[in-house]
Design a protein around this motif. Structure first.
Motif, PDB file in Angstrom:
ATOM      1  N   ASP A  97      52.768  30.722  52.630  1.00 41.87           N
ATOM      2  CA  ASP A  97      53.003  30.148  53.997  1.00 41.87           C
ATOM      3  C   ASP A  97      54.576  30.632  54.223  1.00 41.87           C
ATOM      4  O   ASP A  97      55.226  31.212  55.097  1.00 41.87           O
ATOM      5  CB  ASP A  97      53.004  28.807  54.212  1.00 41.87           C
ATOM      6  N   LEU A  98      55.612  30.175  53.119  1.00 41.26           N
ATOM      7  CA  LEU A  98      56.805  30.380  53.409  1.00 41.26           C
ATOM      8  C   LEU A  98      57.480  31.685  53.196  1.00 41.26           C
ATOM      9  O   LEU A  98      58.145  32.089  54.059  1.00 41.26           O
ATOM     10  CB  LEU A  98      57.690  29.590  52.138  1.00 41.26           C
ATOM     11  N   GLU A  99      56.692  32.573  52.383  1.00 44.61           N
ATOM     12  CA  GLU A  99      57.139  34.100  52.235  1.00 44.61           C
ATOM     13  C   GLU A  99      56.382  34.652  53.730  1.00 44.61           C
ATOM     14  O   GLU A  99      57.412  35.490  54.006  1.00 44.61           O
ATOM     15  CB  GLU A  99      56.186  34.517  51.100  1.00 44.61           C
ATOM     16  N   ALA A 100      55.497  34.257  54.118  1.00 42.01           N
ATOM     17  CA  ALA A 100      55.020  34.815  55.442  1.00 42.01           C
ATOM     18  C   ALA A 100      56.088  34.619  56.736  1.00 42.01           C
ATOM     19  O   ALA A 100      56.456  35.609  57.226  1.00 42.01           O
ATOM     20  CB  ALA A 100      53.518  34.263  55.884  1.00 42.01           C
ATOM     21  N   ARG A 101      56.530  33.247  56.687  1.00 40.89           N
ATOM     22  CA  ARG A 101      57.533  32.913  57.666  1.00 40.89           C
ATOM     23  C   ARG A 101      58.878  33.748  57.521  1.00 40.89           C
ATOM     24  O   ARG A 101      59.743  34.054  58.510  1.00 40.89           O
ATOM     25  CB  ARG A 101      57.600  31.390  57.793  1.00 40.89           C
ATOM     26  N   ARG A 102      59.238  34.123  56.286  1.00 38.31           N
ATOM     27  CA  ARG A 102      60.479  34.547  55.829  1.00 38.31           C
ATOM     28  C   ARG A 102      60.488  35.992  56.351  1.00 38.31           C
ATOM     29  O   ARG A 102      61.256  36.863  56.969  1.00 38.31           O
ATOM     30  CB  ARG A 102      60.664  34.439  54.494  1.00 38.31           C
ATOM     31  N   SER A 103      59.100  36.642  55.982  1.00 37.99           N
ATOM     32  CA  SER A 103      59.036  38.183  56.427  1.00 37.99           C
ATOM     33  C   SER A 103      58.864  38.356  57.812  1.00 37.99           C
ATOM     34  O   SER A 103      58.842  39.563  58.301  1.00 37.99           O
ATOM     35  CB  SER A 103      57.852  38.520  55.680  1.00 37.99           C
ATOM     36  N   GLY A 104      58.255  37.307  58.395  1.00 39.04           N
ATOM     37  CA  GLY A 104      57.470  37.735  59.834  1.00 39.04           C
ATOM     38  C   GLY A 104      56.340  38.337  59.979  1.00 39.04           C
ATOM     39  O   GLY A 104      55.709  38.836  61.087  1.00 39.04           O
ATOM     40  N   GLN A 105      55.632  38.293  58.760  1.00 39.01           N
ATOM     41  CA  GLN A 105      54.207  38.919  58.665  1.00 39.01           C
ATOM     42  C   GLN A 105      53.068  37.636  58.650  1.00 39.01           C
ATOM     43  O   GLN A 105      53.836  36.893  58.066  1.00 39.01           O
ATOM     44  CB  GLN A 105      54.149  39.790  57.357  1.00 39.01           C
ATOM     45  N   ARG A 106      52.103  38.099  58.878  1.00 41.72           N
ATOM     46  CA  ARG A 106      50.999  37.318  58.372  1.00 41.72           C
ATOM     47  C   ARG A 106      50.640  37.324  57.025  1.00 41.72           C
ATOM     48  O   ARG A 106      50.650  38.358  56.230  1.00 41.72           O
ATOM     49  CB  ARG A 106      49.640  37.320  59.393  1.00 41.72           C
ATOM     50  N   VAL A 107      49.781  36.307  56.465  1.00 39.27           N
ATOM     51  CA  VAL A 107      49.483  36.391  54.964  1.00 39.27           C
ATOM     52  C   VAL A 107      48.565  37.540  54.746  1.00 39.27           C
ATOM     53  O   VAL A 107      48.922  38.220  53.577  1.00 39.27           O
ATOM     54  CB  VAL A 107      49.193  35.166  54.527  1.00 39.27           C
ATOM     55  N   TRP A 108      47.675  37.905  55.570  1.00 39.52           N
ATOM     56  CA  TRP A 108      46.773  38.817  55.009  1.00 39.52           C
ATOM     57  C   TRP A 108      47.436  40.200  55.398  1.00 39.52           C
ATOM     58  O   TRP A 108      47.040  41.111  54.303  1.00 39.52           O
ATOM     59  CB  TRP A 108      45.663  38.837  56.147  1.00 39.52           C
ATOM     60  N   GLU A 109      48.553  40.513  56.159  1.00 41.75           N
ATOM     61  CA  GLU A 109      49.487  41.638  55.917  1.00 41.75           C
ATOM     62  C   GLU A 109      49.961  41.781  54.468  1.00 41.75           C
ATOM     63  O   GLU A 109      50.158  42.830  53.839  1.00 41.75           O
ATOM     64  CB  GLU A 109      50.293  41.698  57.050  1.00 41.75           C
ATOM     65  N   LEU A 110      50.585  40.522  54.044  1.00 41.37           N
ATOM     66  CA  LEU A 110      51.402  40.224  52.734  1.00 41.37           C
ATOM     67  C   LEU A 110      50.386  40.755  51.567  1.00 41.37           C
ATOM     68  O   LEU A 110      50.637  41.550  50.680  1.00 41.37           O
ATOM     69  CB  LEU A 110      52.090  39.343  52.462  1.00 41.37           C
ATOM     70  N   ALA A 111      48.929  40.425  52.025  1.00 42.61           N
ATOM     71  CA  ALA A 111      47.999  40.751  50.796  1.00 42.61           C
ATOM     72  C   ALA A 111      47.434  41.956  51.105  1.00 42.61           C
ATOM     73  O   ALA A 111      46.451  42.521  50.386  1.00 42.61           O
ATOM     74  CB  ALA A 111      46.993  39.529  50.915  1.00 42.61           C
ATOM     75  N   GLY A 112      47.821  42.805  52.018  1.00 40.13           N
ATOM     76  CA  GLY A 112      47.284  44.148  52.186  1.00 40.13           C
ATOM     77  C   GLY A 112      45.748  44.088  52.613  1.00 40.13           C
ATOM     78  O   GLY A 112      44.956  44.978  52.310  1.00 40.13           O
ATOM     79  N   ILE A 113      45.167  43.162  53.574  1.00 38.16           N
ATOM     80  CA  ILE A 113      44.027  43.103  54.009  1.00 38.16           C
ATOM     81  C   ILE A 113      44.056  42.923  55.517  1.00 38.16           C
ATOM     82  O   ILE A 113      45.019  42.710  56.371  1.00 38.16           O
ATOM     83  CB  ILE A 113      43.494  41.630  53.621  1.00 38.16           C
ATOM     84  N   SER A 114      43.028  43.928  55.944  1.00 36.74           N
ATOM     85  CA  SER A 114      42.908  43.922  57.443  1.00 36.74           C
ATOM     86  C   SER A 114      41.889  42.891  57.818  1.00 36.74           C
ATOM     87  O   SER A 114      40.572  42.699  57.305  1.00 36.74           O
ATOM     88  CB  SER A 114      42.164  45.448  57.674  1.00 36.74           C
ATOM     89  N   PRO A 115      42.210  42.192  58.816  1.00 41.32           N
ATOM     90  CA  PRO A 115      41.288  40.957  59.078  1.00 41.32           C
ATOM     91  C   PRO A 115      40.176  41.351  59.981  1.00 41.32           C
ATOM     92  O   PRO A 115      40.196  42.254  60.859  1.00 41.32           O
ATOM     93  CB  PRO A 115      42.215  40.018  59.984  1.00 41.32           C
ATOM     94  N   ARG A 116      39.338  40.587  60.001  1.00 35.32           N
ATOM     95  CA  ARG A 116      37.867  40.743  60.653  1.00 35.32           C
ATOM     96  C   ARG A 116      37.508  39.367  61.091  1.00 35.32           C
ATOM     97  O   ARG A 116      37.805  38.324  60.384  1.00 35.32           O
ATOM     98  CB  ARG A 116      36.838  41.580  59.799  1.00 35.32           C
ATOM     99  N   ALA A 117      36.484  39.435  61.920  1.00 36.57           N
ATOM    100  CA  ALA A 117      35.908  38.201  62.550  1.00 36.57           C
ATOM    101  C   ALA A 117      35.087  37.538  61.339  1.00 36.57           C
ATOM    102  O   ALA A 117      34.302  38.177  60.564  1.00 36.57           O
ATOM    103  CB  ALA A 117      34.807  38.609  63.652  1.00 36.57           C
ATOM    104  N   ILE A 118      35.194  36.316  61.232  1.00 40.94           N
ATOM    105  CA  ILE A 118      34.444  35.415  60.134  1.00 40.94           C
ATOM    106  C   ILE A 118      33.615  34.557  60.867  1.00 40.94           C
ATOM    107  O   ILE A 118      33.758  33.469  61.829  1.00 40.94           O
ATOM    108  CB  ILE A 118      35.722  34.705  59.131  1.00 40.94           C
ATOM    109  N   THR A 119      32.435  34.331  60.578  1.00 44.16           N
ATOM    110  CA  THR A 119      31.536  33.495  60.874  1.00 44.16           C
ATOM    111  C   THR A 119      31.155  32.245  59.496  1.00 44.16           C
ATOM    112  O   THR A 119      30.716  32.932  58.489  1.00 44.16           O
ATOM    113  CB  THR A 119      30.289  33.889  61.330  1.00 44.16           C
ATOM    114  N   THR A 120      31.418  31.027  59.746  1.00 43.16           N
ATOM    115  CA  THR A 120      31.118  30.155  58.518  1.00 43.16           C
ATOM    116  C   THR A 120      29.603  29.608  58.393  1.00 43.16           C
ATOM    117  O   THR A 120      29.278  29.232  59.588  1.00 43.16           O
ATOM    118  CB  THR A 120      31.957  29.034  58.377  1.00 43.16           C
TER     119      THR A 120
END
Length: 324
Positions: A97-120
């Protein structure tokens, strides 16, 4: 110099949550904040109850690495400072979370993941067959997870199926069956269109599955904590349930997910009950999984500010104000 805040929190459940051998009425969690001059990263963990973790034991572990965190230790160093478990999870997620806030990116961007809709999936806890059927009827959404033990397993799941004819249903025995029960129940569950059975046998007593050809997929939960247990689990199960409390954080969870995918195993992301702050990193792992079980906040009387929403099981991405 960073500032580190550690505390135990209690979040009441709106009703008892019953699984094999346990009744939960409160989520006892470790809450972590790691702050630099401008940004604050947050994380939480409930711990691995069947390994004896408690909020207090996690707090003591986290305190043992406070000076290293204040001195700037990052996620890779953390892997060598603490074993897998709840304390490392809460800290690791706060560092993401701290790294994301410093970078201005979302965590999934830092992880190299493209987000999609999720159903639990939404969970029905142990009760009488009629009450479990009634609970299933109240769920808004078509993905239902049913907790079972070794008593009345077929009667309970048949009652849920009658109540929800069109739902996709999975079951979780939480180590509550014998191999003989599994052999008897699995064909009947297949006939009831159950999609998967999670952790039917006790952790450490499931080697018999290496020679078993199940009529429906079996998923390892307690039998696969992290990558160190993957090879054995992969010889016994067709699916792995990844939980961040087990892996000791998002860093190891993503590594385990990619390892399992490389070996052709299906994946599920689960939770140990917690607020939306615990589900948010699970949402990132869910991007790599077939199934998501992120309904923990729905079991609580209240949730954190800027909470994630669960509309008919559809999980909203975490807001920046919450995490990541």
């Amino acid at each position: 110099m960073r500032q580190v805040t550690l505390r135990c929190e209690n979040w009441n459940l709106h009703s008892p949550f019953i699984i094999t051998g346990h009744v939960f009425t409160v989520a006892e969690i470790l809450y972590v904040e790691i702050a630099d001059d401008r940004h604050v990263g947050r994380g939480e963990a409930s711990g691995v109850y069947y390994l004896g973790e408690t909020a207090q034991s996690m707090l003591e572990q986290a305190e043992s690495v406070r000076s290293a965190l204040e001195g700037g230790a990052g996620r890779e160093v953390l892997l060598s400072l603490l074993p897998a478990g709840g304390a490392r999870n809460a800290i690791d997620c706060a560092l993401w979370d701290l790294e994301a806030r410093r970078s201005g990116q979302r965590v999934w961007e830092l992880a190299g993941i493209s987000p999609r809709a999720i159903t639990t999936f939404q969970t029905v806890s142990l009760d009488s067959p009629d009450r479990m059927a009634a609970a299933a009827s109240r769920i808004a959404g078509e993905k239902i997870k049913v907790k079972l033990d070794g008593d009345q397993a077929l009667e309970r799941i048949a009652a849920v199926r009658r109540a929800r004819q069109q739902a996709e249903i999975i079951v979780d025995a939480n180590q509550g069956w014998t191999f003989e029960q599994l052999q008897t129940l699995a064909p009947a569950f297949r006939d009831l269109r159950i999609a998967m059975i999670e952790q039917p046998l006790p952790r450490g007593d499931d080697e018999v599955l290496e020679d078993y050809m199940p009529p429906l997929p079996l998923c390892a939960d307690e039998s696969c904590l992290d990558r160190s247990e993957f090879e054995v689990a992969a010889s016994r199960y067709q699916m792995i349930n990844i939980k961040l409390d087990k892996t000791g954080g998002l860093t190891e969870a993503l590594a385990l997910a990619r390892l399992a995918r490389d070996h052709g195993l299906e994946l599920m992301v689960g939770n140990m009950v917690g607020t939306s702050l615990a589900m948010a990193p699970g949402y990132v792992v869910a991007q790599l999984c077939r199934y998501a079980d992120l309904d923990g906040p729905l079991l609580l009387e209240s949730d954190r500010e800027c909470a994630m929403s669960f509309e008919k099981g559809r999980v909203s991405p975490p807001q920046k104000a919450l995490w990541g």
